[in-house]
Structures are given as C-alpha cells and as structure tokens.
Design a protein around this motif. Structure first.
Motif, PDB file in Angstrom:
ATOM      1  N   UNK A 453      -7.451  22.805  -1.485  1.00 26.26           N
ATOM      2  CA  UNK A 453      -8.799  23.175  -1.932  1.00 26.26           C
ATOM      3  C   UNK A 453      -9.637  23.427  -0.686  1.00 26.26           C
ATOM      4  N   UNK A 454     -10.152  24.643  -0.569  1.00 27.29           N
ATOM      5  CA  UNK A 454     -10.897  25.045   0.626  1.00 27.29           C
ATOM      6  C   UNK A 454     -12.357  25.277   0.264  1.00 27.29           C
ATOM      7  N   UNK A 455     -13.255  24.574   0.949  1.00 27.35           N
ATOM      8  CA  UNK A 455     -14.694  24.756   0.749  1.00 27.35           C
ATOM      9  C   UNK A 455     -15.176  25.813   1.730  1.00 27.35           C
ATOM     10  N   UNK A 456     -15.514  27.035   1.256  1.00 26.32           N
ATOM     11  CA  UNK A 456     -15.916  28.109   2.173  1.00 26.32           C
ATOM     12  C   UNK A 456     -17.272  27.867   2.810  1.00 26.32           C
ATOM     13  N   UNK A 457     -18.046  26.943   2.251  1.00 25.97           N
ATOM     14  CA  UNK A 457     -19.387  26.680   2.778  1.00 25.97           C
ATOM     15  C   UNK A 457     -19.346  25.782   4.009  1.00 25.97           C
ATOM     16  N   UNK A 458     -18.382  24.862   4.039  1.00 25.76           N
ATOM     17  CA  UNK A 458     -18.296  23.902   5.146  1.00 25.76           C
ATOM     18  C   UNK A 458     -17.025  24.057   5.966  1.00 25.76           C
ATOM     19  N   UNK A 459     -16.041  24.775   5.408  1.00 27.02           N
ATOM     20  CA  UNK A 459     -14.763  24.886   6.093  1.00 27.02           C
ATOM     21  C   UNK A 459     -13.842  23.708   5.853  1.00 27.02           C
ATOM     22  N   UNK A 460     -14.273  22.743   5.059  1.00 27.69           N
ATOM     23  CA  UNK A 460     -13.454  21.560   4.786  1.00 27.69           C
ATOM     24  C   UNK A 460     -12.290  21.937   3.872  1.00 27.69           C
ATOM     25  N   UNK A 461     -11.103  21.440   4.211  1.00 26.65           N
ATOM     26  CA  UNK A 461      -9.921  21.720   3.408  1.00 26.65           C
ATOM     27  C   UNK A 461      -9.296  20.405   2.940  1.00 26.65           C
ATOM     28  N   UNK A 462      -9.023  20.327   1.648  1.00 23.31           N
ATOM     29  CA  UNK A 462      -8.374  19.154   1.065  1.00 23.31           C
ATOM     30  C   UNK A 462      -6.962  19.543   0.661  1.00 23.31           C
ATOM     31  N   UNK A 463      -5.981  18.846   1.207  1.00 23.75           N
ATOM     32  CA  UNK A 463      -4.573  19.157   0.952  1.00 23.75           C
ATOM     33  C   UNK A 463      -3.988  18.104   0.013  1.00 23.75           C
ATOM     34  N   UNK A 464      -3.344  18.567  -1.060  1.00 21.23           N
ATOM     35  CA  UNK A 464      -2.700  17.652  -1.998  1.00 21.23           C
ATOM     36  C   UNK A 464      -1.374  17.184  -1.404  1.00 21.23           C
ATOM     37  N   UNK A 465      -1.187  15.890  -1.356  1.00 16.59           N
ATOM     38  CA  UNK A 465       0.054  15.332  -0.830  1.00 16.59           C
ATOM     39  C   UNK A 465       0.949  14.899  -1.985  1.00 16.59           C
ATOM     40  N   UNK A 466       2.265  15.067  -1.830  1.00 12.37           N
ATOM     41  CA  UNK A 466       3.185  14.609  -2.884  1.00 12.37           C
ATOM     42  C   UNK A 466       2.976  13.122  -3.164  1.00 12.37           C
ATOM     43  N   UNK A 467       3.012  12.775  -4.447  1.00 11.67           N
ATOM     44  CA  UNK A 467       2.735  11.393  -4.857  1.00 11.67           C
ATOM     45  C   UNK A 467       3.901  10.840  -5.675  1.00 11.67           C
ATOM     46  N   UNK A 468       4.499   9.762  -5.169  1.00 12.69           N
ATOM     47  CA  UNK A 468       5.596   9.129  -5.889  1.00 12.69           C
ATOM     48  C   UNK A 468       5.028   8.133  -6.897  1.00 12.69           C
ATOM     49  N   UNK A 469       5.462   8.259  -8.139  1.00  5.58           N
ATOM     50  CA  UNK A 469       5.016   7.336  -9.182  1.00  5.58           C
ATOM     51  C   UNK A 469       5.784   6.032  -9.078  1.00  5.58           C
ATOM     52  N   UNK A 470       7.102   6.129  -8.987  1.00 10.04           N
ATOM     53  CA  UNK A 470       7.939   4.935  -8.830  1.00 10.04           C
ATOM     54  C   UNK A 470       9.360   5.358  -8.455  1.00 10.04           C
ATOM     55  N   UNK A 471      10.106   4.415  -7.898  1.00 10.31           N
ATOM     56  CA  UNK A 471      11.537   4.616  -7.656  1.00 10.31           C
ATOM     57  C   UNK A 471      12.252   4.205  -8.930  1.00 10.31           C
ATOM     58  N   UNK A 472      12.853   5.174  -9.619  1.00 14.54           N
ATOM     59  CA  UNK A 472      13.447   4.915 -10.927  1.00 14.54           C
ATOM     60  C   UNK A 472      14.865   4.390 -10.790  1.00 14.54           C
ATOM     61  N   UNK A 473      15.657   5.064  -9.975  1.00 16.57           N
ATOM     62  CA  UNK A 473      17.039   4.671  -9.723  1.00 16.57           C
ATOM     63  C   UNK A 473      17.269   4.746  -8.218  1.00 16.57           C
ATOM     64  N   UNK A 474      18.350   4.142  -7.756  1.00 13.06           N
ATOM     65  CA  UNK A 474      18.642   4.172  -6.328  1.00 13.06           C
ATOM     66  C   UNK A 474      19.123   5.552  -5.909  1.00 13.06           C
ATOM     67  N   UNK A 475      19.069   5.805  -4.601  1.00 15.83           N
ATOM     68  CA  UNK A 475      19.529   7.087  -4.084  1.00 15.83           C
ATOM     69  C   UNK A 475      21.015   7.277  -4.360  1.00 15.83           C
ATOM     70  N   UNK A 476      21.781   6.197  -4.272  1.00 13.05           N
ATOM     71  CA  UNK A 476      23.214   6.292  -4.538  1.00 13.05           C
ATOM     72  C   UNK A 476      23.477   6.631  -6.003  1.00 13.05           C
ATOM     73  N   UNK A 477      22.717   5.998  -6.913  1.00 13.94           N
ATOM     74  CA  UNK A 477      22.852   6.301  -8.341  1.00 13.94           C
ATOM     75  C   UNK A 477      22.495   7.756  -8.618  1.00 13.94           C
TER      76      UNK A 477
END
Length: 743
Positions: A453-477
């Motif tokens: 999200x870029x504010x053209x009036x101030x030049x401020x930019x907000x970047x959405x970062x990936x969000x993990x809800x939870x670890x459901x299963x292991x990486x091996x599973x």
C-alpha cells in the motif's frame, strides 16, 4: 384653529413615532431574531467554496500493470430553454440519439421537461447514457455541436460536456471478482474496491474565498485552503499473466462442460500470496450495469460453501501420517464398510484387497474411513480439520468471506468426514490454504491479495508480510504426505489425478467428486461438484491451484474435468515463471501415457572450453547448436550439462556478454527454452500467446535490453494421452464415474 393645529401636530408626531417604533422593531427582528438566516444569505453572495476532487488510488498487479485507475470522463449536458429558443429541438434529439444510443422518447422527455413554475429547465445532465462517457464520445458531442453552430450560424446551441473523472478497468473482466467495482456515483460496491475503500478514496480538498457581487475574488479577503489527499495505491499479489492463463483455461472448460459455475484460485504455497482468482460466469466492471444476473457478481472463491468430497482426504492423510498411523504397504479390503447400520461404498464396487497407498491413488472411501474414523479417531480427525483451518475464516483481505462448518454429530458423520462428505462444508480458499500447508512444510498461512500500500501524499509504503497461522504438521510429515499425493498424479494406471500429470514437473494433487444434496434433502447422483487441487513442483513448490466445477454436464469427475484445467494452468505458469523442467532417472525423459521412459542424449559440458573447440565437438557428435556472442570461450550454456535433450533440441553456447548482449534467433523454440536462454543473457522478457516462439522484438527500457516474444501453438503438438480440451485419446483410459461420493 389652534386646537386643530395641535391635534394635527399630535397625530403627525404619533404617526412618526409609530413608524420609528415599527422600523426599530423590524430592524430588531431582522438583525437579532433572523440575524443568522440573513447572515447566511448574504454570505452566499460573497463567500464561495471550490471542491478539489481527490484521485482514487490506482490498483496494479505485482508487476506494476494497471488493473484499476481514475481517468478523465465527461458528462453530456443540455440546456432545454436555449435549445427550444433556437428551434433546435428535433435536431438535438436525433443527434444525441445517434451518438449516445439513448431512446428518442427519453430524450424528448428530458429536453421538454419543465419546472414547477412551467418554465423549461436551464441545465440538465443526460443520464445514464451520457454520464461519465470517455473522450471519444465527448469528441463526437463537440463535433456535433460545432456542425449545428455552423449550419445555423449561431454560437450557443444548448449542448456540451462537463469534465469529470471515472473509474476505469483497462483489462475489462480480467480479475473482476478480485477488483470489484465502483458505481457511477463513485461508491465502492464489491471486491478490493469495497474492502479497501477507505484507503483508496482519499479526501477531497476545499478552497474557501470571498468575491464581490460580480464574482471577482476580493484581493484582501480571508480565504482558507484544505489540501486534497489522494487515495493510496495498491499493488496486488496477482500476476495478470497467470490470471490470464487461469481465465483462458476456464473459458475452454466452461464451454465444454457448461457447469452452473466454475472457480479457480492460484497461490504461492509458501506465502499464500494469491497469484490469480477467477469465477465463471463473470462481469465487466466497466459496464457492470449490463450484467443482468446478480449471481455473476458472486465471488464463489471465498463465499460459497460446499461438501468438498475427496479433496478433503488430504486432511485425513496428513493426520494419519503425522500420528505415524499410515503404512503405505499395509492392506485393507475395499468395496464397502458398515458404520452401524449404514453402508459406505467405494466407486465401482472397490478393487478387492489393496494397499493403503493404492487406496490413496484410487481415492477409496473405505480406505479413508479406516484411516480417519478407525485409526485416527473421531476427536483427532476433527482436531486436524480445525487445525487445517476448516470451520473458520482464513482472513483473506476480500469482503464477504464465509467460514464453512465442521459439525459431525452421529457416528456416520465422523466416518464420512474422513472423505469429505456429510457435516462438513468448506470454501475454495480454505482448501487451497490447507493443501499449501502440505506443500510448504506444514505451515498454515494466511492468504492475502494486497502486497503493498503506497501513500502518494507522503511516500510511505506499507508492505504485507506473510503470516503463519500455525504449524499444522511437521515438515517431515508434509514431505511424506506430498510424496503420496504425487503418486495420485504420477501413477498413469490407477492414479485418479493422472490427467494432471505434467511432463518434466513433479505434481502432487487430489481429485474430488462430491454428490450434491437435492431439493428433497437427499443426495442426487445427477448433481455433482467436481474438483482438483494440487501443487508443483513437489520438490520446490512454486504454485498451488484449486479448480472447481459445479454441476458440469456429462458423466465426468474431478479427474476427467478439473484435472486437465489444473494441468494447463500450472504448466503455462511454471514455464512463465522460468521454472526448468527436470526429468527423472538421470538423463531420461519423463513417462508419457504410461509408457516406459524413453532414453535421451544429455547435453555435454562445454563451459570453459574455447568456442572453436566446443563447436567442433558438438558438430562431430551431431548436436544442433548455436553460439551467442563474440567471446573466445564458452561462459555458460543451455541446457546445462547432463540435462536430457529432447529430440532435435538445440544447445546454446554463450560467451561473455557486455552491456548490449547478442540475442539469438529464438523462433521455433518453446517458451521454456526461450526463457532459459534469455535469463542467462540477463535481459527483460515480455511474453504474449502460448506455444512456440513465432516472433521476437528487441527494445531498450531504462538502459536495459528488453525482448518481446510472441508465441503461437504448434499444430503438430499434443501427443500426450489428453488433448487440449481434456478429452482422452487413449481408449484404455476410462472416465471416472461420479455416481459415488469419491474422487
């Protein structure tokens, strides 16, 4: 006489006194009791306010391609009193009818209308046909007005345009359900336009000033200025090219199977950035008023809930693998299973005694009842459904998301939950998030559509970062579960997902064919919801896709109708992303149509050799090759050493390149090969069409060389078991029957 004079004087004095009393009373009434009212009336003559319209924020895809923006617009206006005075009524009505296609009767009513005092109106807008029209229409109106002026030798004829602005969607219906739209008044109605309306719309500016009676601004008068605040700009996670691939594949399948509706979502499984999302039927946000059926505006991808069928078996499989209950080599008796007095069946009567891995490939309901209901148990089965995000909103940044439900009550409800039927209803976006958790190492991620999200009036930019809800299963599973799902696609004999197989890419996936409940509350075998969900490449996932068709015509299931759509989208997208194909068995081509792998020559290692020596060696061994650049030694090559070469595939030898690299003739090459070569040359790439390169154009953008490739299909292509339409050309492959609740 004196007395009469005195009386007259007294009378006159009384009248004068009474007059002054009335005058004072009137002044008191006006200045005190009605002071505020007359102050406001006076202010109208000298105080003025000018509104400075804010620009609504621009919406672009992840690569900066504009998907929605404000553009100049014009509103056609007429002056009925002037038109009648000049005797131009009939000519104006006919001219506006021809330009705007507005009915003559409505134009007559507009131009002949009078106010409550019986006078013709001075100024009226021509709605809706003349409201916020584009420059082309405005130019036609100006040309028409000029012709009337010249014809009648008059200057004012009573028609013109007023400049305004409107929302414009340059790619028309592309990504319509994501973007939504604003109505003609500028109010946000649906999609991102509605969800992010506060950020997009900005705030109008205002200028207050004073003028004299003629409207001339007073030089020393007080004035106030409120600056305009333009709306924020949104950069999406959507890739318009992948979005195009999605919608193109959907249109083809929609025409063939004619379902009630169709939905596809594509995402990066590692972050749950939505790469594309579409529904059919759809609409054009530029002309939303022409869409007759309100259902066309409905975003099934996040709003519709349905029994998922066999695609839900991914949850059961992952749960049993996580709990170390899944033994791929153990066997069970397929066919049917009794839960109390209820009999639950496999498709086609089952396959006898088979292994659990074959049960996954066949999509055996009995096998999954045994895994989920008997082995995993009711409580853990529901827990894994909850952990994978079912029965709750994903939190995607689009309006109207449904949460579905997971509400088993009776024993048979828990048994059917194991294969995605009964008291379970999900949304497409929930399912894609769940399969992405298997693809990315067990992490349930929150899906999102807005990247920045870029504010053209101030030049401020907000970047959405990936969000993990939870670890459901292991990486091996997750890795093991993915390997089993890969077998559903890779096994060209019994895998229900074999039509999603992509030569050179490892694909994991699951089919689904769910019987829908009819109007009588009972399952109706003639009404099915078919689907396919999966991701690729298995070893390094780049894209996850779900394809859903609601009540397609014909005897089809998820494997026959939905899987080919998945295949087309994913194969095009991976090549567009530049993901190289990898063949198994160290230098062999992948299997096709269940045949044995065919041996192929591998590319020799030419890097580091002199260009002269490399050419002589390749010529001596009968390789087709091309050298790129004028350097003396081979700096890089494509395909890389050890890569299996298709019949007739060319080897490119690249020498050191300067700021202006030499571009080889890529006409006739596949998109994959062309992208690989151009990537090595570090040039910008633009692609249009599909198939093989038929045209290339070079240009320079910001000092960097750009190459635009035009592709067209090769008529000789298509020797796989499936044609482009998804129909099999192999008589030994039978269509999966949707007559039972399995996929």
């Amino acid at each position: 006489m004196i007395k009469r004079i005195k009386l007259r004087t007294l009378f006159i004095g009384g009248c004068i006194t009474l007059f002054f009393l009335v005058l004072v009373g009137r002044v008191f009434y006006i200045q005190v009791l009605q002071g505020d009212f007359w102050q406001q009336e006076a202010a109208k003559t000298w105080a003025h306010t000018t509104i400075i319209k804010a620009l609504r924020g621009e919406i672009t895809d992840r690569n900066g391609n504009v998907l929605a923006s404000d553009v100049p617009a014009f509103t056609v206006v007429v002056e009925p009193d002037v038109i009648h005075e000049r005797g131009l009524r009939d000519e104006v009505i006919q001219g506006l009818h021809e330009i705007l296609n507005k009915p003559v009767s409505e134009l007559e009513e507009l131009i002949d209308a009078k106010d409550k005092d019986g006078n013709l109106y001075k100024n009226r807008e021509v709605r809706n046909e003349g409201w916020k029209v584009d420059q082309e229409v405005a130019d036609k109106i100006a040309e028409f007005a000029k012709k009337l002026e010249e014809k009648h030798d008059i200057r004012e004829i009573g028609i013109g345009t007023v400049k305004d602005q409107k929302r414009y969607y340059p790619k028309n219906s592309l990504a319509a359900h994501i973007l939504g739209y604003t109505n003609r008044e500028g109010n946000a109605v649906a999609g991102l336009e509605y969800f992010y309306d506060k950020q997009l719309r900005g705030m109008d500016g205002k200028l207050n000033y004073q003028s004299d009676g003629k409207g001339v601004k007073l030089p020393d008068a007080e004035e106030s200025y409120k600056p305009v605040v333009n709306g924020d700009n949104l950069k999406l996670t959507i890739d318009s090219t992948i979005q195009y691939y999605i919608e193109d594949a959907m249109k083809e399948a929609y025409a063939e199977y004619q379902p009630k509706s169709m939905t596809v979502i594509a995402a990066d499984p590692n972050t749950m950035e939505i790469l594309g999302m579409a529904n059919l039927p759809t609409f054009n946000p530029n002309e939303y008023w022409n869409t007759q059926d309100q259902a066309d505006f409905y975003n099934h991808a996040i709003k519709s809930i349905y029994e998922p069928g066999s695609t839900f078996k991914i949850v059961t499989l992952a749960g049993t693998v996580q709990e170390k209950l899944f033994d791929p080599n153990a066997k069970f008796q397929s066919g049917y299973i009794m839960i109390g007095r209820r009999r639950l069946n496999d498709m086609h009567g089952g396959w006898g005694r088979i292994t659990y891995l074959d049960g996954v490939k066949h999509s055996s309901n009995v096998g999954f009842v045994k895994l989920g209901y008997e082995m995993l148990g009711k409580d853990k089965l529901v827990k894994y459904a909850d952990d994978f995000g079912f029965g709750q909103k994903t939190g995607i940044d689009l309006p109207g998301e449904a949460k579905g439900l997971v509400k088993p009550y009776y024993e048979v409800d828990f048994a059917t939950l194991a294969y995605g039927h009964g008291k379970v209803q999900v949304t497409p976006i929930q399912q894609l998030a769940a399969v992405s958790a298997v693809a990315n190492g067990g992490k349930l991620m929150k899906p999102y559509v807005v990247k920045e999200i870029d504010d053209p009036n101030t030049g401020k930019m907000t970047v959405t970062k990936p969000e993990m809800v939870r670890q459901v299963i292991s990486a091996d599973t997750a890795k093991k579960t993915g390997s089993y799902l890969e077998q559903v696609v890779a096994d060209q004999k019994i895998g229900t997902g074999k039509r999603a197989y992509i030569d050179g890419y490892r694909v994991a996936g699951k089919t689904g064919t769910a019987i829908k409940v009819g109007i009588d509350g009972k399952y109706d075998p003639t009404k099915n919801l078919v689907s396919f969900i999966g991701y690729a490449p298995v070893n390094d996932p780049k894209i996850a896709v779900i394809v859903i068709m609601d009540e397609p015509k014909g005897d089809v299931g998820g494997g026959t109708a939905a899987a080919p759509v998945f295949k087309k989208i994913v194969s095009q997208s991976l090549e567009y992303m530049g993901v190289p194909k990898v063949y198994a068995d160290g230098g062999k081509n992948g299997k096709k149509s269940g045949d044995d792998a065919v041996s192929a020559r591998t590319a020799p290692n030419m890097v580091g050799q002199t260009m002269k020596s490399a050419k002589e060696q390749l010529l001596d061994q009968g390789f087709d090759f091309e050298s790129v650049g004028g350097g003396p030694t081979v700096a890089s090559q494509y395909p890389s050493a050890g890569t299996a070469l298709a019949s007739g595939q060319k080897v490119y030898l690249l020498s050191e390149q300067g700021d202006k690299p030499t571009i080889p003739d890529l006409r006739g090459e596949s998109l994959r090969d062309a992208l690989e070569v151009l990537s090595l040359l570090k040039v910008g790439i633009q692609v249009s069409g599909e198939g093989y390169v038929t045209e290339q154009k070079e240009s320079v953008n910001n000092g960097k060389k750009q190459v635009a490739l035009t592709l067209k299909p090769n008529k000789q292509d298509g020797q796989d078991t499936e044609t482009a339409s998804g129909k099999t050309t192999d008589p030994n492959i039978k269509s999966a029957s949707p007559s039972k609740p399995a996929g």
